[in-house]
Design an enzyme around this catalytic site. Structure first.
Site, PDB file in Angstrom:
ATOM      1  N   TRP A 118       0.840  -1.185   0.000  1.00 54.89           N
ATOM      2  CA  TRP A 118       0.000   0.000   0.000  1.00 54.89           C
ATOM      3  C   TRP A 118       0.886   1.250   0.000  1.00 54.89           C
ATOM      4  O   TRP A 118       1.686   1.466   0.905  1.00 54.89           O
ATOM      5  CB  TRP A 118      -0.897   0.013   1.220  1.00 54.89           C
ATOM      6  CG  TRP A 118      -2.177  -0.762   1.167  1.00 54.89           C
ATOM      7  CD1 TRP A 118      -3.183  -0.682   2.092  1.00 54.89           C
ATOM      8  CD2 TRP A 118      -2.631  -1.714   0.193  1.00 54.89           C
ATOM      9  NE1 TRP A 118      -4.212  -1.536   1.744  1.00 54.89           N
ATOM     10  CE2 TRP A 118      -3.896  -2.172   0.581  1.00 54.89           C
ATOM     11  CE3 TRP A 118      -2.079  -2.226  -0.987  1.00 54.89           C
ATOM     12  CZ2 TRP A 118      -4.626  -3.107  -0.159  1.00 54.89           C
ATOM     13  CZ3 TRP A 118      -2.789  -3.159  -1.723  1.00 54.89           C
ATOM     14  CH2 TRP A 118      -4.041  -3.580  -1.308  1.00 54.89           C
ATOM     15  N   ASN A 138      -6.112   0.498  -5.641  1.00 47.73           N
ATOM     16  CA  ASN A 138      -6.465  -0.869  -5.296  1.00 47.73           C
ATOM     17  C   ASN A 138      -7.933  -1.086  -5.612  1.00 47.73           C
ATOM     18  O   ASN A 138      -8.811  -0.476  -4.996  1.00 47.73           O
ATOM     19  CB  ASN A 138      -6.228  -1.149  -3.811  1.00 47.73           C
ATOM     20  CG  ASN A 138      -6.704  -2.537  -3.414  1.00 47.73           C
ATOM     21  OD1 ASN A 138      -6.320  -3.533  -4.031  1.00 47.73           O
ATOM     22  ND2 ASN A 138      -7.564  -2.615  -2.407  1.00 47.73           N
ATOM     23  N   GLU A 139      -8.187  -1.909  -6.626  1.00 45.84           N
ATOM     24  CA  GLU A 139      -9.524  -2.365  -7.007  1.00 45.84           C
ATOM     25  C   GLU A 139     -10.508  -1.227  -7.288  1.00 45.84           C
ATOM     26  O   GLU A 139     -11.602  -1.175  -6.702  1.00 45.84           O
ATOM     27  CB  GLU A 139     -10.067  -3.322  -5.948  1.00 45.84           C
ATOM     28  CG  GLU A 139      -9.161  -4.532  -5.761  1.00 45.84           C
ATOM     29  CD  GLU A 139      -9.699  -5.582  -4.817  1.00 45.84           C
ATOM     30  OE1 GLU A 139      -9.316  -6.751  -4.963  1.00 45.84           O
ATOM     31  OE2 GLU A 139     -10.502  -5.235  -3.920  1.00 45.84           O
ATOM     32  N   TYR A 151     -11.327 -13.863  -6.193  1.00 45.70           N
ATOM     33  CA  TYR A 151     -11.910 -14.193  -4.888  1.00 45.70           C
ATOM     34  C   TYR A 151     -13.294 -14.827  -5.105  1.00 45.70           C
ATOM     35  O   TYR A 151     -14.323 -14.165  -4.954  1.00 45.70           O
ATOM     36  CB  TYR A 151     -12.022 -12.945  -4.008  1.00 45.70           C
ATOM     37  CG  TYR A 151     -10.682 -12.388  -3.598  1.00 45.70           C
ATOM     38  CD1 TYR A 151      -9.937 -13.003  -2.593  1.00 45.70           C
ATOM     39  CD2 TYR A 151     -10.145 -11.280  -4.236  1.00 45.70           C
ATOM     40  CE1 TYR A 151      -8.692 -12.518  -2.230  1.00 45.70           C
ATOM     41  CE2 TYR A 151      -8.901 -10.784  -3.884  1.00 45.70           C
ATOM     42  CZ  TYR A 151      -8.183 -11.403  -2.876  1.00 45.70           C
ATOM     43  OH  TYR A 151      -6.943 -10.913  -2.527  1.00 45.70           O
ATOM     44  N   GLU A 156      -3.795 -10.609  -7.321  1.00 41.67           N
ATOM     45  CA  GLU A 156      -4.318 -11.006  -6.006  1.00 41.67           C
ATOM     46  C   GLU A 156      -5.139 -12.268  -6.167  1.00 41.67           C
ATOM     47  O   GLU A 156      -5.937 -12.382  -7.099  1.00 41.67           O
ATOM     48  CB  GLU A 156      -5.241  -9.935  -5.410  1.00 41.67           C
ATOM     49  CG  GLU A 156      -4.595  -8.749  -4.763  1.00 41.67           C
ATOM     50  CD  GLU A 156      -5.638  -7.936  -3.963  1.00 41.67           C
ATOM     51  OE1 GLU A 156      -6.577  -8.559  -3.408  1.00 41.67           O
ATOM     52  OE2 GLU A 156      -5.517  -6.711  -3.901  1.00 41.67           O
ATOM     53  N   TRP A 167      -2.376 -13.389  -2.104  1.00 40.62           N
ATOM     54  CA  TRP A 167      -2.812 -12.552  -0.986  1.00 40.62           C
ATOM     55  C   TRP A 167      -3.008 -13.451   0.220  1.00 40.62           C
ATOM     56  O   TRP A 167      -3.852 -14.315   0.191  1.00 40.62           O
ATOM     57  CB  TRP A 167      -4.114 -11.836  -1.321  1.00 40.62           C
ATOM     58  CG  TRP A 167      -4.530 -10.909  -0.220  1.00 40.62           C
ATOM     59  CD1 TRP A 167      -5.127 -11.255   0.967  1.00 40.62           C
ATOM     60  CD2 TRP A 167      -4.358  -9.490  -0.179  1.00 40.62           C
ATOM     61  NE1 TRP A 167      -5.337 -10.154   1.736  1.00 40.62           N
ATOM     62  CE2 TRP A 167      -4.871  -9.048   1.059  1.00 40.62           C
ATOM     63  CE3 TRP A 167      -3.814  -8.550  -1.044  1.00 40.62           C
ATOM     64  CZ2 TRP A 167      -4.875  -7.707   1.437  1.00 40.62           C
ATOM     65  CZ3 TRP A 167      -3.825  -7.226  -0.674  1.00 40.62           C
ATOM     66  CH2 TRP A 167      -4.347  -6.814   0.557  1.00 40.62           C
TER      67      TRP A 167
END
Length: 386
Positions: free
Chosen positions: A95, A207-208, A283, A316, A346
């Protein structure tokens, strides 16, 4: 990845609390530290459908660590990078943001204060100087970093921190002049510190990033203009989006992740000239799909990247249990799919001075059986292929 605080282990929380309990250092008035000097090596590039790291073309593995830039113990940072180096992992995604709307009073690390329509970068010892040390240690250990600039999710501030300071909604972030000015000023502050560092794998927009219910032109225009801006500041490093890979016709089964409801068009965004490679995440449990479904998700993105003539990074992926059984097939699929040139699981876990590093439920730790399966054995397979 959207973090779930309830899944953090008690030991991980203790570690974070010990770090935040250290005395507060100087604030945003402190002058920036000089960029860590580059060690022998070269800037990461692409060659066709592959990445090139320090002159070597091939497939590379790595991991994610959202927390490493918030550690105040340099020995902990060095420990992580020494273990990454020892294991053969080459890339760590960290990050590059830590946005707050109110200055912490407990000495905890923050990078960016957004309040009352203003934005202030914290360049002090409890700010970007912590990221300085991460970059410096990565240089010493030969690890390449992906650094992103904002979070779609609320963890560590994210887009909502901008919304709270400037008004509007999360969807407005991508087009609001005031929010974008603050965002770009932060990008410039970070890039100026590390533009000459060979430890940087790539700059990442977010991020995303999502824009639910938006026309795909909203994200497209933001990605295009922001990536152009980054390249104007630093033409030596790669630039990527950090998206989940949503919105794709190639290989689509009509399920939610392939749809365009989150405002993203993977293939169109990837075609932007100032985006150097594709990113996608996986995910299944969060997306309402099955673990086996994930293999098709990987190959679909490989096909899209091949069509675009750019490499893809499987950036990820994770599950909360049965790591080896579930994630190993995804790794094998990625390794054997044309245009997929790397993967980052991740997330990375290690034993720090204050206890285990944070566990969001998807973490597996250095030295465990899962680590052997998904890192040691995976690196061996990569080396055999390369």
């Amino acid at each position: 990845m959207k973090l779930n605080p309830s899944l953090l282990t008690a030991a991980g929380l203790v570690s974070a609390q010990l770090a935040s309990a250290l005395p507060q250092a100087s604030s945003s008035t402190v002058s920036p530290s000089p960029s860590p000097s580059a060690t022998p090596g070269s800037f990461v590039t692409t060659s066709g459908l592959n990445f090139v790291i320090d002159g070597k073309t091939g497939y590379f593995a790595g991991s994610n660590s959202y927390w490493i830039g918030f550690q105040k113990n340099n020995d902990d940072v060095d420990l992580v990078f020494s273990h990454l180096q020892e294991s053969g992992l080459k890339i760590l995604r960290v990050w590059g943001f830590n946005d707050v709307n109110q200055k912490p009073t407990d000495g905890s690390v923050y990078y960016h204060l957004l309040a009352d329509g203003t934005a202030t970068v914290n360049e002090g010892e409890d700010g970007l100087q912590r990221l300085d040390y991460v970059v410096s240690s990565a240089e010493k250990h030969g690890i390449k970093l992906i650094i992103n600039f904002v979070n779609f999710w609320d963890d560590y501030g994210g887009i909502n921190a901008y919304v709270k300071a400037f008004g509007g909604s999360k969807e407005d972030f991508y087009t609001n002049d005031a929010m974008q000015a603050a965002y770009r000023a932060y990008i410039k502050a970070v890039i100026s510190r590390y533009s000459d560092s060979t430890a940087i794998f790539a700059w990442e927009l977010a991020n995303e990033p999502r824009c639910q219910g938006c026309e795909t032109t909203v994200l497209y225009n933001w990605i295009e203009s922001t990536s152009q801006y980054i390249k104007s500041l630093d033409s030596k490093h790669l630039v990527c989006i950090g998206d989940e890979g949503f919105g794709l016709d190639t290989g689509s089964d009509g399920s939610y992740p392939y749809q365009y409801s989150e405002g993203s068009d993977f293939a169109k965004n990837l075609a932007i000239p100032t985006i150097d490679f594709g990113t996608f995440h996986l995910y299944p449990s969060s997306w309402g799909t099955t673990n086996d479904w994930g293999n098709g998700w990987v190959t679909s993105h490989g096909a899209a990247c091949k069509e675009a003539g750019k490499p893809c990074l499987f950036e990820e992926y994770g599950v909360t249990s049965d790591h080896c059984a579930v994630e190993k097939p995804w790794q094998n699929t990625a390794l054997n799919t044309t245009a997929i040139s790397g993967d980052l699981y991740w997330q990375y876990g290690d034993q720090l001075s204050g206890g285990p590093s944070p566990d969001d439920g998807n973490t597996f730790y250095y030295g465990t059986d899962d680590f052997k399966c998904l890192v040691t054995d995976h690196i061996a397979a990569i080396n055999s292929r390369n």
